[in-house]
Design a protein around this motif. Structure first.
Motif, PDB file in Angstrom:
ATOM      1  N   UNK A  59       0.786  -1.201  -0.118  1.00 23.97           N
ATOM      2  CA  UNK A  59       0.182   0.002   0.073  1.00 23.97           C
ATOM      3  C   UNK A  59       0.705   1.364   0.033  1.00 23.97           C
ATOM      4  N   UNK A  60       1.862   1.259   0.805  1.00 22.65           N
ATOM      5  CA  UNK A  60       3.012   2.398   0.870  1.00 22.65           C
ATOM      6  C   UNK A  60       3.792   2.749  -0.677  1.00 22.65           C
ATOM      7  N   UNK A  61       3.743   1.516  -1.309  1.00 23.19           N
ATOM      8  CA  UNK A  61       4.362   1.750  -2.566  1.00 23.19           C
ATOM      9  C   UNK A  61       3.251   2.321  -3.675  1.00 23.19           C
ATOM     10  N   UNK A  62       2.228   1.648  -3.553  1.00 21.57           N
ATOM     11  CA  UNK A  62       1.053   2.459  -4.290  1.00 21.57           C
ATOM     12  C   UNK A  62       0.641   3.706  -4.035  1.00 21.57           C
ATOM     13  N   UNK A  63       0.926   4.186  -2.826  1.00 21.68           N
ATOM     14  CA  UNK A  63       0.626   5.290  -2.265  1.00 21.68           C
ATOM     15  C   UNK A  63       1.753   6.383  -2.949  1.00 21.68           C
ATOM     16  N   UNK A 106      11.535   1.810  -4.236  1.00 23.44           N
ATOM     17  CA  UNK A 106      11.875   0.957  -5.149  1.00 23.44           C
ATOM     18  C   UNK A 106      12.704  -0.109  -4.976  1.00 23.44           C
ATOM     19  N   UNK A 107      13.979   0.284  -4.549  1.00 22.61           N
ATOM     20  CA  UNK A 107      15.297  -0.575  -4.343  1.00 22.61           C
ATOM     21  C   UNK A 107      14.482  -1.521  -3.195  1.00 22.61           C
ATOM     22  N   UNK A 108      13.827  -1.403  -2.209  1.00 20.55           N
ATOM     23  CA  UNK A 108      13.452  -2.345  -1.398  1.00 20.55           C
ATOM     24  C   UNK A 108      12.477  -3.183  -2.028  1.00 20.55           C
ATOM     25  N   UNK A 109      11.708  -2.721  -3.122  1.00 23.83           N
ATOM     26  CA  UNK A 109      10.926  -3.675  -3.784  1.00 23.83           C
ATOM     27  C   UNK A 109      11.697  -4.563  -4.456  1.00 23.83           C
ATOM     28  N   UNK A 110      12.559  -3.992  -5.302  1.00 26.08           N
ATOM     29  CA  UNK A 110      13.517  -5.010  -6.089  1.00 26.08           C
ATOM     30  C   UNK A 110      13.866  -5.976  -5.308  1.00 26.08           C
ATOM     31  N   UNK A 120       6.987 -10.247  -6.492  1.00 27.15           N
ATOM     32  CA  UNK A 120       7.577 -10.114  -7.742  1.00 27.15           C
ATOM     33  C   UNK A 120       6.259  -9.779  -8.811  1.00 27.15           C
ATOM     34  N   UNK A 121       5.224 -10.412  -8.282  1.00 25.86           N
ATOM     35  CA  UNK A 121       3.924 -10.074  -9.109  1.00 25.86           C
ATOM     36  C   UNK A 121       3.479  -8.667  -8.978  1.00 25.86           C
ATOM     37  N   UNK A 122       3.638  -8.199  -7.793  1.00 24.25           N
ATOM     38  CA  UNK A 122       3.238  -6.742  -7.564  1.00 24.25           C
ATOM     39  C   UNK A 122       4.021  -5.831  -8.146  1.00 24.25           C
ATOM     40  N   UNK A 123       5.446  -5.970  -8.314  1.00 29.92           N
ATOM     41  CA  UNK A 123       6.301  -5.273  -9.082  1.00 29.92           C
ATOM     42  C   UNK A 123       6.176  -5.168 -10.313  1.00 29.92           C
ATOM     43  N   UNK A 124       5.829  -5.997 -11.122  1.00 30.81           N
ATOM     44  CA  UNK A 124       5.703  -6.296 -12.609  1.00 30.81           C
ATOM     45  C   UNK A 124       4.388  -5.647 -12.691  1.00 30.81           C
ATOM     46  N   UNK A 128       3.991  -2.338 -15.236  1.00 38.23           N
ATOM     47  CA  UNK A 128       3.043  -1.769 -16.316  1.00 38.23           C
ATOM     48  C   UNK A 128       2.081  -0.731 -16.138  1.00 38.23           C
ATOM     49  N   UNK A 129       2.004  -0.104 -14.858  1.00 39.69           N
ATOM     50  CA  UNK A 129       1.527   1.153 -14.696  1.00 39.69           C
ATOM     51  C   UNK A 129       2.409   2.378 -15.271  1.00 39.69           C
ATOM     52  N   UNK A 130       3.762   2.034 -14.983  1.00 40.01           N
ATOM     53  CA  UNK A 130       4.617   2.876 -15.441  1.00 40.01           C
ATOM     54  C   UNK A 130       4.440   3.188 -16.872  1.00 40.01           C
TER      55      UNK A 130
END
Length: 203
Positions: A59-63, A106-110, A120-124, A128-130
């Motif tokens: 949720x923080x990443x999406x925010x 982003x680096x934490x996400x990777x 991984x699915x969330x990052x992909x 796609x949104x980017x």
């Protein structure tokens, strides 16, 4: 203040605190109590909104992404497409303290995506949104006649790949790469693909 507004305000404070804490100390070291204290809420209230660390992280990443996108698109209906596209390119790099924080997220996400399938699915999906974000700006410019027709998906993939590569080196404070040189390099590829002759537009 209505209950709905109070709830939205609480979530906003929690997510802002989570973004700051994750960027500062890393997701693996984060504890829900730390985020609650930073947000000025009880741990129980934090768990009411986000029952797991993983949910809080996504949720923080999406925010973070949504806030950046809202800022970039604030005048998309009136500003030239090249200005919007240049703004997007700048926001894909760590060009200010807020975006520097986003890059830490982003680096934490990777790192998590390499070890966790759900992440991984969330990052992909975020990529796609980017991709869509960049593509919409390019298609808007082609439709208005500002840009020459091009392979939109190919250009978007190139822009995101270059932004990632340069962004990592900027985060590492690599002396061989500066923000100006990174922006100039990315925009050179954009200009060639879209038939633009001027340098990257200013705000």
């Amino acid at each position: 203040m209505s209950t709905k507004v109070r709830t939205a305000d609480t979530r906003e404070r929690i997510l802002t605190a989570a973004c700051e804490a994750i960027a500062e100390i890393g997701f693996e070291k984060i504890r829900m109590r730390m985020v609650a204290e930073r947000a000025g809420v009880s741990t129980a209230l934090l768990h009411y909104h986000f029952d797991t660390r993983e949910k809080l992280f996504t949720e923080a990443m999406t925010h973070s992404f949504a806030n950046t996108a809202t800022d970039v698109e604030r005048d998309a209906g009136t500003a030239p497409a090249a200005v919007i596209l240049a703004r997007i390119v700048r926001n894909l790099l760590p060009t200010d303290p807020e975006l520097h924080q986003d890059w830490r997220l982003w680096q934490e996400l990777w790192v998590r995506a390499l070890r966790d399938e759900a992440t991984r699915t969330y990052a992909v999906d975020l990529y796609a949104q980017l991709h869509t974000w960049v593509a919409d700006a390019v298609r808007r410019g082609i439709a208005s006649g500002e840009f020459e027709p091009t392979d939109v998906d190919g250009l978007c993939t190139l822009v995101l790949s270059l932004s990632d590569g340069y962004g990592i080196r900027l985060m590492l404070r690599d002396p061989a790469v500066t923000l100006d040189s990174a922006l100039a390099s990315i925009w050179r590829h954009v200009s060639t693909a879209l038939g633009l002759t001027d340098g990257i537009p200013e705000e």
